[in-house]
Scaffold this active site. Sequence first.
Site, PDB file in Angstrom:
ATOM      1  N   GLU A  12       0.349  -4.139  11.728  1.00 51.78           N
ATOM      2  CA  GLU A  12       0.769  -3.776  10.266  1.00 51.78           C
ATOM      3  C   GLU A  12       2.393  -4.281  10.523  1.00 51.78           C
ATOM      4  O   GLU A  12       2.980  -5.207   9.470  1.00 51.78           O
ATOM      5  CB  GLU A  12       1.012  -2.684  10.122  1.00 51.78           C
ATOM      6  CG  GLU A  12       1.468  -2.062   8.646  1.00 51.78           C
ATOM      7  CD  GLU A  12       0.787  -0.943   8.411  1.00 51.78           C
ATOM      8  OE1 GLU A  12       0.653   0.272   8.124  1.00 51.78           O
ATOM      9  OE2 GLU A  12       1.364   0.116   9.779  1.00 51.78           O
TER      10      GLU A  12
ATOM     11  N   CYS B  98       6.393   5.662   4.324  1.00 52.15           N
ATOM     12  CA  CYS B  98       4.718   5.090   4.189  1.00 52.15           C
ATOM     13  C   CYS B  98       4.446   5.863   2.624  1.00 52.15           C
ATOM     14  O   CYS B  98       3.281   5.629   1.749  1.00 52.15           O
ATOM     15  CB  CYS B  98       3.985   4.719   5.416  1.00 52.15           C
ATOM     16  SG  CYS B  98       4.442   3.674   6.133  1.00 52.15           S
TER      17      CYS B  98
ATOM     18  N   HIS C  99       3.972  -4.832   4.044  1.00 52.36           N
ATOM     19  CA  HIS C  99       4.034  -5.828   5.207  1.00 52.36           C
ATOM     20  C   HIS C  99       3.363  -6.562   4.842  1.00 52.36           C
ATOM     21  O   HIS C  99       2.973  -7.453   4.153  1.00 52.36           O
ATOM     22  CB  HIS C  99       2.899  -5.185   6.075  1.00 52.36           C
ATOM     23  CG  HIS C  99       3.067  -3.473   5.896  1.00 52.36           C
ATOM     24  ND1 HIS C  99       3.744  -2.898   6.667  1.00 52.36           N
ATOM     25  CD2 HIS C  99       2.781  -2.013   5.516  1.00 52.36           C
ATOM     26  CE1 HIS C  99       3.995  -1.527   6.910  1.00 52.36           C
ATOM     27  NE2 HIS C  99       3.499  -1.240   5.871  1.00 52.36           N
TER      28      HIS C  99
ATOM     29  N   ASP D 277      -4.577 -10.377   0.261  1.00 50.01           N
ATOM     30  CA  ASP D 277      -3.475 -10.487  -0.027  1.00 50.01           C
ATOM     31  C   ASP D 277      -2.717 -10.868  -1.290  1.00 50.01           C
ATOM     32  O   ASP D 277      -3.309 -11.355  -2.402  1.00 50.01           O
ATOM     33  CB  ASP D 277      -3.753 -12.940   0.415  1.00 50.01           C
ATOM     34  CG  ASP D 277      -1.905 -13.092   0.924  1.00 50.01           C
ATOM     35  OD1 ASP D 277      -1.413 -12.799   0.914  1.00 50.01           O
ATOM     36  OD2 ASP D 277      -2.187 -14.944   0.643  1.00 50.01           O
ATOM     37  N   HIS D 278      -1.427 -10.850  -1.251  1.00 48.61           N
ATOM     38  CA  HIS D 278      -0.949 -10.038  -2.462  1.00 48.61           C
ATOM     39  C   HIS D 278      -1.640  -9.191  -3.501  1.00 48.61           C
ATOM     40  O   HIS D 278      -1.084  -9.833  -5.054  1.00 48.61           O
ATOM     41  CB  HIS D 278      -0.651 -12.278  -3.156  1.00 48.61           C
ATOM     42  CG  HIS D 278       1.033 -12.275  -2.117  1.00 48.61           C
ATOM     43  ND1 HIS D 278       0.541 -12.978  -1.674  1.00 48.61           N
ATOM     44  CD2 HIS D 278       2.048 -12.294  -2.524  1.00 48.61           C
ATOM     45  CE1 HIS D 278       1.530 -13.923  -0.755  1.00 48.61           C
ATOM     46  NE2 HIS D 278       2.475 -13.299  -1.435  1.00 48.61           N
TER      47      HIS D 278
ATOM     48  N   HIS E  78       5.081   0.287  -0.473  1.00 51.77           N
ATOM     49  CA  HIS E  78       5.858  -0.556  -0.199  1.00 51.77           C
ATOM     50  C   HIS E  78       5.327  -1.520   1.247  1.00 51.77           C
ATOM     51  O   HIS E  78       3.852  -1.507   0.774  1.00 51.77           O
ATOM     52  CB  HIS E  78       6.077   0.310   0.970  1.00 51.77           C
ATOM     53  CG  HIS E  78       5.389   0.924   1.875  1.00 51.77           C
ATOM     54  ND1 HIS E  78       4.779   1.812   2.385  1.00 51.77           N
ATOM     55  CD2 HIS E  78       5.171   0.295   3.307  1.00 51.77           C
ATOM     56  CE1 HIS E  78       3.914   2.370   3.024  1.00 51.77           C
ATOM     57  NE2 HIS E  78       4.253   1.495   4.366  1.00 51.77           N
TER      58      HIS E  78
ATOM     59  N   HIS F 217       0.318  -1.496   0.106  1.00 53.04           N
ATOM     60  CA  HIS F 217      -0.087   0.063  -0.078  1.00 53.04           C
ATOM     61  C   HIS F 217       1.057   1.372   0.044  1.00 53.04           C
ATOM     62  O   HIS F 217       2.001   1.254  -0.133  1.00 53.04           O
ATOM     63  CB  HIS F 217      -0.912  -0.103   1.009  1.00 53.04           C
ATOM     64  CG  HIS F 217      -0.327   0.242   2.640  1.00 53.04           C
ATOM     65  ND1 HIS F 217      -0.841   0.947   3.498  1.00 53.04           N
ATOM     66  CD2 HIS F 217       0.550  -0.096   2.783  1.00 53.04           C
ATOM     67  CE1 HIS F 217      -0.499   0.574   4.480  1.00 53.04           C
ATOM     68  NE2 HIS F 217       0.689   0.785   4.832  1.00 53.04           N
TER      69      HIS F 217
END
Length: 139
Positions: A128, A33, A41, A79-80, A39, A14
Amino acid sequence: MVHVCRKEHFNAAHKLWNPNWSEEKNKEVFGPCANVNWHGHNFELIVTVKGLPDPETGFVVDLKDLSKIIKDLVIDKVDHKNLNLDVDFMEGKMASCEILVMEFWKILYPAVNAIVPHGSLYKLTLYETPRNFVEYYGE
């Protein structure tokens, strides 16, 4: 009341960015960020259900059913993925953990409550990083 927790994991990218601000202000407020190239997490989502154990099963909630709901309704969608670009329920929203956990609640609350005969969804905790997390109680 018994609190039953299920932890699920997902990876997502995100960017924290307010389109109404200049690049300088975004970098000042959001720091790394606000990286223009995103980037990522390794997120942990903990879903907490509260209730009384069913007298026939001894369960507040069947954890197999809870896991399936979380995976089908939330994890498979994030996810991903890039939370800013790929996730329909985040469209037009700031991709902060605070907003994300509130959106998860909207999705999970009715589905979880449908399978908990003597209780309800109580809390969502979204990590996070190992040191940064948010909790949401639906309020």
